[in-house]
Design a protein around this motif. Structure first.
Motif, PDB file in Angstrom:
ATOM      1  N   PRO A  21       0.831  -1.200   0.000  1.00 59.28           N
ATOM      2  CA  PRO A  21       0.000   0.000   0.000  1.00 59.28           C
ATOM      3  C   PRO A  21       0.869   1.254   0.000  1.00 59.28           C
ATOM      4  CG  PRO A  21       0.140  -0.897   2.211  1.00 59.28           C
ATOM      5  CD  PRO A  21       0.898  -1.838   1.319  1.00 59.28           C
ATOM      6  N   ILE A  22       0.305   2.349  -0.454  1.00 57.68           N
ATOM      7  CA  ILE A  22       0.953   3.650  -0.276  1.00 57.68           C
ATOM      8  C   ILE A  22       0.551   4.154   1.109  1.00 57.68           C
ATOM      9  CG2 ILE A  22       1.121   6.021  -1.108  1.00 57.68           C
ATOM     10  CD1 ILE A  22       0.330   4.916  -3.889  1.00 57.68           C
ATOM     11  N   ILE A  23       1.529   4.544   1.900  1.00 58.21           N
ATOM     12  CA  ILE A  23       1.267   4.949   3.281  1.00 58.21           C
ATOM     13  C   ILE A  23       1.826   6.348   3.501  1.00 58.21           C
ATOM     14  CG2 ILE A  23       1.681   4.421   5.714  1.00 58.21           C
ATOM     15  CD1 ILE A  23       2.097   1.487   4.828  1.00 58.21           C
ATOM     16  N   ILE A  24       0.967   7.256   3.941  1.00 57.37           N
ATOM     17  CA  ILE A  24       1.417   8.595   4.322  1.00 57.37           C
ATOM     18  C   ILE A  24       1.206   8.760   5.818  1.00 57.37           C
ATOM     19  CG2 ILE A  24       1.057  11.084   4.073  1.00 57.37           C
ATOM     20  CD1 ILE A  24       0.193  10.593   1.213  1.00 57.37           C
ATOM     21  N   ASN A  25       2.293   9.013   6.515  1.00 57.33           N
ATOM     22  CA  ASN A  25       2.237   9.345   7.941  1.00 57.33           C
ATOM     23  C   ASN A  25       2.495  10.838   8.091  1.00 57.33           C
ATOM     24  OD1 ASN A  25       1.934   6.796   9.604  1.00 57.33           O
ATOM     25  ND2 ASN A  25       3.618   6.196   8.257  1.00 57.33           N
ATOM     26  N   TRP A  26       1.496  11.553   8.612  1.00 54.20           N
ATOM     27  CA  TRP A  26       1.626  12.988   8.822  1.00 54.20           C
ATOM     28  C   TRP A  26       2.325  13.244  10.160  1.00 54.20           C
ATOM     29  CZ3 TRP A  26      -0.024  15.404   4.514  1.00 54.20           C
ATOM     30  CH2 TRP A  26      -0.972  14.758   3.711  1.00 54.20           C
ATOM     31  N   SER A  27       3.076  14.333  10.216  1.00 57.04           N
ATOM     32  CA  SER A  27       3.833  14.633  11.431  1.00 57.04           C
ATOM     33  C   SER A  27       2.927  15.035  12.590  1.00 57.04           C
ATOM     34  CB  SER A  27       4.846  15.756  11.161  1.00 57.04           C
ATOM     35  OG  SER A  27       4.190  16.925  10.692  1.00 57.04           O
ATOM     36  N   ARG A  28       1.679  15.378  12.298  1.00 58.07           N
ATOM     37  CA  ARG A  28       0.681  15.657  13.329  1.00 58.07           C
ATOM     38  C   ARG A  28      -0.699  15.421  12.741  1.00 58.07           C
ATOM     39  NH1 ARG A  28       1.589  19.659  16.209  1.00 58.07           N
ATOM     40  NH2 ARG A  28       3.719  20.173  15.560  1.00 58.07           N
ATOM     41  N   ASP A  29      -1.718  15.458  13.566  1.00 57.47           N
ATOM     42  CA  ASP A  29      -3.082  15.217  13.083  1.00 57.47           C
ATOM     43  C   ASP A  29      -3.489  16.249  12.031  1.00 57.47           C
ATOM     44  OD1 ASP A  29      -3.298  13.074  14.752  1.00 57.47           O
ATOM     45  OD2 ASP A  29      -4.598  14.059  16.227  1.00 57.47           O
ATOM     46  N   VAL A  30      -4.240  15.777  11.036  1.00 55.61           N
ATOM     47  CA  VAL A  30      -4.777  16.640   9.983  1.00 55.61           C
ATOM     48  C   VAL A  30      -6.237  16.923  10.302  1.00 55.61           C
ATOM     49  CG1 VAL A  30      -5.323  16.801   7.538  1.00 55.61           C
ATOM     50  CG2 VAL A  30      -3.177  15.725   8.269  1.00 55.61           C
ATOM     51  N   PRO A  31      -6.597  18.161  10.653  1.00 56.60           N
ATOM     52  CA  PRO A  31      -7.991  18.445  11.020  1.00 56.60           C
ATOM     53  C   PRO A  31      -8.975  18.250   9.862  1.00 56.60           C
ATOM     54  CG  PRO A  31      -6.529  20.150  11.871  1.00 56.60           C
ATOM     55  CD  PRO A  31      -5.717  19.318  10.921  1.00 56.60           C
ATOM     56  N   ASP A  32      -8.610  18.706   8.677  1.00 53.80           N
ATOM     57  CA  ASP A  32      -9.511  18.619   7.523  1.00 53.80           C
ATOM     58  C   ASP A  32      -8.992  17.534   6.578  1.00 53.80           C
ATOM     59  OD1 ASP A  32     -11.152  18.951   5.330  1.00 53.80           O
ATOM     60  OD2 ASP A  32     -11.081  21.150   5.372  1.00 53.80           O
ATOM     61  N   ARG A  33      -9.450  16.306   6.809  1.00 53.59           N
ATOM     62  CA  ARG A  33      -8.971  15.187   5.997  1.00 53.59           C
ATOM     63  C   ARG A  33      -9.343  15.352   4.527  1.00 53.59           C
ATOM     64  NH1 ARG A  33     -10.289   9.722   9.585  1.00 53.59           N
ATOM     65  NH2 ARG A  33      -9.494  10.475  11.594  1.00 53.59           N
ATOM     66  N   ALA A  34     -10.547  15.847   4.275  1.00 46.80           N
ATOM     67  CA  ALA A  34     -10.993  16.009   2.884  1.00 46.80           C
ATOM     68  C   ALA A  34     -10.102  16.999   2.145  1.00 46.80           C
ATOM     69  CB  ALA A  34     -12.453  16.456   2.854  1.00 46.80           C
ATOM     70  N   ALA A  35      -9.732  18.100   2.807  1.00 50.69           N
ATOM     71  CA  ALA A  35      -8.862  19.084   2.164  1.00 50.69           C
ATOM     72  C   ALA A  35      -7.522  18.463   1.808  1.00 50.69           C
ATOM     73  CB  ALA A  35      -8.661  20.280   3.087  1.00 50.69           C
ATOM     74  N   ALA A  36      -6.980  17.639   2.717  1.00 52.50           N
ATOM     75  CA  ALA A  36      -5.703  16.976   2.441  1.00 52.50           C
ATOM     76  C   ALA A  36      -5.847  15.955   1.320  1.00 52.50           C
ATOM     77  CB  ALA A  36      -5.184  16.311   3.708  1.00 52.50           C
TER      78      ALA A  36
ATOM     79  N   SER B  81      -6.175   6.898  10.624  1.00 48.93           N
ATOM     80  CA  SER B  81      -6.341   7.824  11.739  1.00 48.93           C
ATOM     81  C   SER B  81      -6.148   9.227  11.184  1.00 48.93           C
ATOM     82  CB  SER B  81      -5.318   7.538  12.852  1.00 48.93           C
ATOM     83  OG  SER B  81      -4.007   7.880  12.410  1.00 48.93           O
ATOM     84  N   SER B  82      -6.222  10.236  12.059  1.00 47.92           N
ATOM     85  CA  SER B  82      -6.050  11.613  11.599  1.00 47.92           C
ATOM     86  C   SER B  82      -4.616  11.923  11.195  1.00 47.92           C
ATOM     87  CB  SER B  82      -6.488  12.600  12.691  1.00 47.92           C
ATOM     88  OG  SER B  82      -7.884  12.532  12.874  1.00 47.92           O
ATOM     89  N   HIS B  83      -3.680  11.022  11.501  1.00 50.79           N
ATOM     90  CA  HIS B  83      -2.292  11.261  11.099  1.00 50.79           C
ATOM     91  C   HIS B  83      -1.752  10.166  10.185  1.00 50.79           C
ATOM     92  CE1 HIS B  83      -1.904   8.864  14.849  1.00 50.79           C
ATOM     93  NE2 HIS B  83      -0.932   8.280  14.185  1.00 50.79           N
ATOM     94  N   GLU B  84      -2.642   9.310   9.657  1.00 55.49           N
ATOM     95  CA  GLU B  84      -2.183   8.249   8.749  1.00 55.49           C
ATOM     96  C   GLU B  84      -3.260   7.934   7.721  1.00 55.49           C
ATOM     97  OE1 GLU B  84      -0.414   3.653   8.895  1.00 55.49           O
ATOM     98  OE2 GLU B  84      -0.837   4.750  10.758  1.00 55.49           O
ATOM     99  N   VAL B  85      -2.850   7.922   6.450  1.00 51.01           N
ATOM    100  CA  VAL B  85      -3.766   7.586   5.364  1.00 51.01           C
ATOM    101  C   VAL B  85      -3.061   6.637   4.411  1.00 51.01           C
ATOM    102  CG1 VAL B  85      -3.143   9.630   3.959  1.00 51.01           C
ATOM    103  CG2 VAL B  85      -5.369   8.522   3.634  1.00 51.01           C
TER     104      VAL B  85
END
Length: 404
Positions: free
Chosen positions: A166-181, A201-205
């Motif tokens: 899978p492609i995995i993106i781990n954000w350095s902190r939570d992303v409040p607006d997931r749709a915008a990201a 989660s809010s920091h992993e997609v």
């Protein structure tokens, strides 16, 4: 006998005829002169005065004195009823921002992302069809983020992976607006692929196709969140572009019923080997597992899963040709101590035991993202214990997208 006119009479007749002709010609000339004079005397018709066109206008976005401008939104200057002749955009420190003008000369757009928390000044000039010049100016300030977020991604740039990666993106902190990201995430492939992003989660997609990646696919991921508003004062620190390749299809199917591991490469079975898996108290995780990492040698420690080294069954030993497929520590590895049980009985602590020669062969064949599907053990793999995306039904995975 007829009368013959005298020469005098003839001359008189000729003179009279000539005189009459002269009189007729003179009268015609006089009429022509009178008509010409009449025509000359007619007053000239004057042309209608020119109607002025609409005035030239200049517009700048953002407008003057705007604060908290989003850096990812381009600066735009438009000219109506005129043509732009010059636009200059600089920071308050004098650093120029490049831009491009359309062929018609009516629209200028900045060509670089703006900086955070920075003041900018803009001047623009345009000319209309009568060579009348108009200028305008604007000054604005970009937003200062409350927090910045940075994306880390797997696979790595230039990596060759298996069809299950899978492609995995781990954000350095939570992303409040997931749709915008998510709107700023783009996956491009050179073969047709139906896939989706799904938030863990809010920091992993994650992103996966509906079915395994086609073998030998080139994939490019654009993470266009640089300077983007991700909600609640959180902005993207920078964008990224990462390209990787899906290599050959390597799918291993491990049957508890037959105690065998069969390897399929590009759909063709290429080797089958006897195995001993986890005993009933510590069964190997059943489901679609994915190769995570591999080591040519590694110390295995029973204390890592709660069994003291000095307890019955405890160990701390060097093990060779180790291919890992769960975060919890399950491997395909060399186990010369269990060769007699391999193909007959499960005696391990959860790993898949194979002979040294088979483990070495498997190690060199395997790459991150290859499939290790375990069938028929007493325990299903826990979600998140590795790259477990393929155990989630497609409808459920699709529902994890912020855009569905």
């Amino acid at each position: 006998m007829g009368l013959v006119p005298s020469k005098v009479a003839v001359r008189r007749g000729l003179s009279l005829g000539v005189a009459m002709a002269l009189l007729v010609g003179l009268a015609a000339c006089q009429r022509a002169s009178l008509r010409k004079a009449a025509d000359t005397a007619k007053p000239a018709v004057s042309a209608s005065p020119a109607v002025p066109g609409p005035p030239m206008t200049l517009a700048v976005t953002p407008v003057n004195a705007t604060r908290d401008v989003r850096p990812a939104v381009p600066v735009v200057v438009t000219a109506a009823n005129g043509r732009l002749t010059g636009v200059k955009l600089t920071t308050t420190k004098g650093t120029a921002v490049p831009g491009t003008t359309n062929p018609e000369g009516t629209r200028w757009t900045s060509a670089a992302t703006l900086a955070y928390g920075t003041g900018y000044s803009l001047t623009a000039e345009a000319v209309d069809s009568h060579n009348k010049v108009k200028t305008t100016a604007s000054a604005f300030t970009t937003v200062t983020p409350r927090r910045l977020v940075y994306p880390d991604m797997s696979p790595l740039a230039g990596e060759t992976v298996g069809v299950g990666m899978p492609i995995i993106i781990n954000w350095s902190r939570d992303v409040p607006d997931r749709a915008a990201a998510e709107r700023l995430l783009k996956v491009t492939t050179d073969k047709p692929v139906v896939g989706t992003w799904s938030w863990i989660s809010s920091h992993e997609v994650h992103y996966r196709p509906q079915v395994y990646w086609p073998a030998y696919t080139h994939v490019t991921v654009d993470i266009g969140v640089g300077r983007a508003d991700l909600g609640s004062g959180v902005y993207g620190e920078t964008g990224r572009r990462i390209a990787f390749t899906v290599g050959s299809s390597v799918i291993s199917k491990v049957s508890n019923a037959t105690k065998t591991l069969t390897v399929y490469q590009n759909g063709v079975p290429i080797r089958s080997m006897p195995v001993s898996m986890g005993r009933s108290a510590m069964p190997t995780s059943a489901g679609i597992n994915v190769v995570l990492v591999k080591f040519d040698q590694k110390f295995f420690d029973s204390a890592s899963f709660g069994l003291p080294r000095d307890a019955p069954g405890g160990y701390y030993t060097k093990v060779y040709w180790d291919t890992k497929f769960t975060f919890g520590g399950e491997y395909v590895h060399a186990a010369p101590w269990s060769v007699s049980q391999q193909g007959h009985r499960n005696v391990s602590h959860g790993c898949i035991n194979v002979s040294t020669s088979n483990a070495k062969w498997f190690y060199y064949l395997s790459k991150r993202g290859d499939i290790v599907q375990v069938i028929g053990t007493e325990r299903a793999v826990r979600r998140g214990d590795g790259y477990t995306d393929w155990n989630v039904p497609w409808a459920t995975y699709l529902a994890g997208s912020a855009l569905h």
